[in-house]
Scaffold this active site. Structure first.
Site, PDB file in Angstrom:
ATOM      1  N   ALA A 105      33.186 -15.772  34.924  1.00 55.47           N
ATOM      2  CA  ALA A 105      34.145 -15.972  36.011  1.00 55.47           C
ATOM      3  C   ALA A 105      33.513 -16.471  37.324  1.00 55.47           C
ATOM      4  CB  ALA A 105      34.929 -14.680  36.231  1.00 55.47           C
TER       5      ALA A 105
ATOM      6  N   GLN B 211      28.953 -14.591  23.184  1.00 58.27           N
ATOM      7  CA  GLN B 211      28.261 -14.542  24.484  1.00 58.27           C
ATOM      8  C   GLN B 211      27.258 -13.391  24.541  1.00 58.27           C
ATOM      9  OE1 GLN B 211      31.533 -15.019  24.075  1.00 58.27           O
ATOM     10  NE2 GLN B 211      32.451 -16.209  25.714  1.00 58.27           N
TER      11      GLN B 211
ATOM     12  N   ASN C  71      39.050  -8.904  30.836  1.00 51.55           N
ATOM     13  CA  ASN C  71      37.675  -9.319  30.554  1.00 51.55           C
ATOM     14  C   ASN C  71      37.668  -9.816  29.109  1.00 51.55           C
ATOM     15  OD1 ASN C  71      34.875  -9.581  31.342  1.00 51.55           O
ATOM     16  ND2 ASN C  71      34.421  -7.928  29.933  1.00 51.55           N
TER      17      ASN C  71
ATOM     18  N   ASP D  99      37.169 -10.876  34.511  1.00 49.38           N
ATOM     19  CA  ASP D  99      37.664 -12.229  34.809  1.00 49.38           C
ATOM     20  C   ASP D  99      38.799 -12.205  35.814  1.00 49.38           C
ATOM     21  OD1 ASP D  99      36.375 -12.371  31.983  1.00 49.38           O
ATOM     22  OD2 ASP D  99      36.325 -14.374  32.862  1.00 49.38           O
TER      23      ASP D  99
HETATM   24  O1  MRU Z   1      34.827 -16.930  28.228  1.00 51.32           O
HETATM   25  P1  MRU Z   1      33.707 -16.580  29.162  1.00 51.32           P
HETATM   26  O2  MRU Z   1      32.369 -16.588  28.507  1.00 51.32           O
HETATM   27  O3  MRU Z   1      33.757 -17.384  30.440  1.00 51.32           O
HETATM   28  O4  MRU Z   1      34.039 -15.072  29.544  1.00 51.32           O
HETATM   29  C1  MRU Z   1      33.132 -14.354  30.310  1.00 51.32           C
HETATM   30  C2  MRU Z   1      33.519 -12.947  30.501  1.00 51.32           C
HETATM   31  O5  MRU Z   1      34.511 -12.477  30.008  1.00 51.32           O
HETATM   32  C3  MRU Z   1      32.656 -12.167  31.435  1.00 51.32           C
HETATM   33  O6  MRU Z   1      32.569 -10.838  31.045  1.00 51.32           O
HETATM   34  C4  MRU Z   1      33.280 -12.224  32.837  1.00 51.32           C
HETATM   35  O7  MRU Z   1      33.563 -13.540  33.181  1.00 51.32           O
HETATM   36  C5  MRU Z   1      32.405 -11.627  33.844  1.00 51.32           C
HETATM   37  S1  MRU Z   1      31.042 -12.674  34.175  1.00 51.32           S
HETATM   38  C6  MRU Z   1      30.104 -12.074  35.421  1.00 51.32           C
END
Ligand code: MRU
Length: 348
Positions: free
Chosen positions: A51, A194, A244, A234
């Site tokens: 995010a 991730q 999230n 997010d």
């Molecule tokens: O789909 P992504 O990889 O962008 O999702 C990321 C997440 O859900 C993270 O946990 C969130 O963005 C926090 S990042 C500091």
């Protein structure tokens, strides 16, 4: 930026260099973004992700767009294009609103330079906020009377997901710097995996960690192998409900059942006070192909993608879920730690 090699995004002349996260952890490669289309693609295809980083990348996307022309139409087109890339992380809209508020009142001739300055400021503020999150989160970890402290996280909320330091991992890095022994359970995070990025980050930093499949989290919590769960966010609604990465809710449920504290770490830019509760948070639905295929290295070390389900198999691929505030012990921001029901205090 953590070091010359470990950075997510930086300016280079009148372009932007990103670390291409779609290739990690198998390949480390950077890419230049030169245009609005480059920036929009990088966000949509998740070359940059997380995010806070999405917000920073969008801000730089506006700066790139204004190279072609900085009039009102161009500015609006840039913001609309970038806003349409990913719907859930509110940092994207927050950053675009900041860019517009700064640039719109300026004469067209002054907008280009101001756009670069504002994007740079957003990146610097994110890094500073995350550093403060690290300090506040460290205090939470220190309070646990066991050594090593066993943490669990989900997805990647490390420096890769931000301008620097990370959110959920910022306290981990702070704990490491303070010499506090800890270990992190890292869930793989299907379908985009991730968690592999988190494992890569922790490996680079020499922090003990164990990669687990998502479905093992409940068992480890039940077995008392986790002292604290900490995840990123997010979008956090005004009542503390938190969107999230999909799978977060199940960890929160299991943590609540096992009496394990469950914290959300995010900068204030992730809190959407205009969104009253989690039911109003838009959940991104991504391509079914991400579920039907897995990617990795083959036996020769060459990147390969294989199908695990037929092309015709119907699939759903919601990228996020919402954890109700009642399962969240506390929200950690640059301003400190509060129970989810009290976060409004940061905006008064
Ligand atoms: O789909 P992504 O990889 O962008 O999702 C990321 C997440 O859900 C993270 O946990 C969130 O963005 C926090 S990042 C500091």
């Amino acid at each position: 930026m953590i070091s010359d090699r470990l950075f997510t995004i930086r300016e280079e002349g009148d372009s932007v260099v990103i670390l291409d996260q779609s290739l990690l952890p198998h390949q480390y490669a950077t890419r230049h973004l030169n245009t609005l289309a480059d920036a929009a693609h990088a966000i949509r295809a998740m070359l940059v992700r997380g995010a806070p980083l999405i917000g920073v990348a969008a801000a730089y996307g506006v700066a790139l767009a204004l190279k072609e022309g900085a009039g009102n139409k161009a500015l609006q087109h840039a913001c609309d294009t970038l806003a349409a890339t990913r719907p859930t992380a509110v940092n994207l809209r927050w950053a675009l609103a900041r860019m517009q508020a700064r640039l719109q009142p300026l004469p067209v001739a002054g907008r280009r330079a101001a756009a670069w300055a504002q994007a740079g400021a957003i990146a610097a503020e994110d890094a500073a906020a995350n550093r403060a999150i690290g300090a506040h989160g460290l205090a939470l970890i220190e309070r646990i009377g066991k050594r090593p402290v066993n943490l669990m996280t989900h997805c990647n909320a490390g420096w890769l997901a931000t301008a620097a330091w990370g959110t959920a991992l910022a306290p981990v890095y702070a704990a490491r710097a303070a010499g506090l022994p800890l270990h992190v359970h890292v869930s793989e995070t299907r379908p985009r995996n991730q968690g592999l990025l988190t494992a890569w980050e922790l490996h680079e930093a020499g922090i003990p960690h164990t990669l687990i499949v998502d479905n093992a989290a409940g068992l480890l919590l039940r077995q008392g192998k986790v002292d604290l769960v900490i995840v990123g966010a997010d979008r956090i609604a005004a009542n503390g409900d938190t969107a999230n990465k999909v799978g977060t809710y199940l960890k929160a449920l299991a943590a609540a059942d096992c009496g394990v504290p469950f914290f959300v770490a995010a900068p204030l830019s992730t809190i959407d006070m205009a969104c009253p509760d989690g039911g109003r948070i838009p959940i991104e639905e991504r391509a079914g192909e991400e579920v039907r295929h897995v990617g990795g290295l083959d036996r020769r070390g060459v990147h390969a993608t294989v199908a695990i389900a037929p092309e015709t198999r119907p699939v759903a691929n919601p990228a996020f879920d919402v954890t109700p505030a009642r399962f969240i012990t506390g929200i950690v921001t640059e301003r400190g730690v509060l129970p989810p029901g009290e976060i409004g205090a940061w905006f008064r």
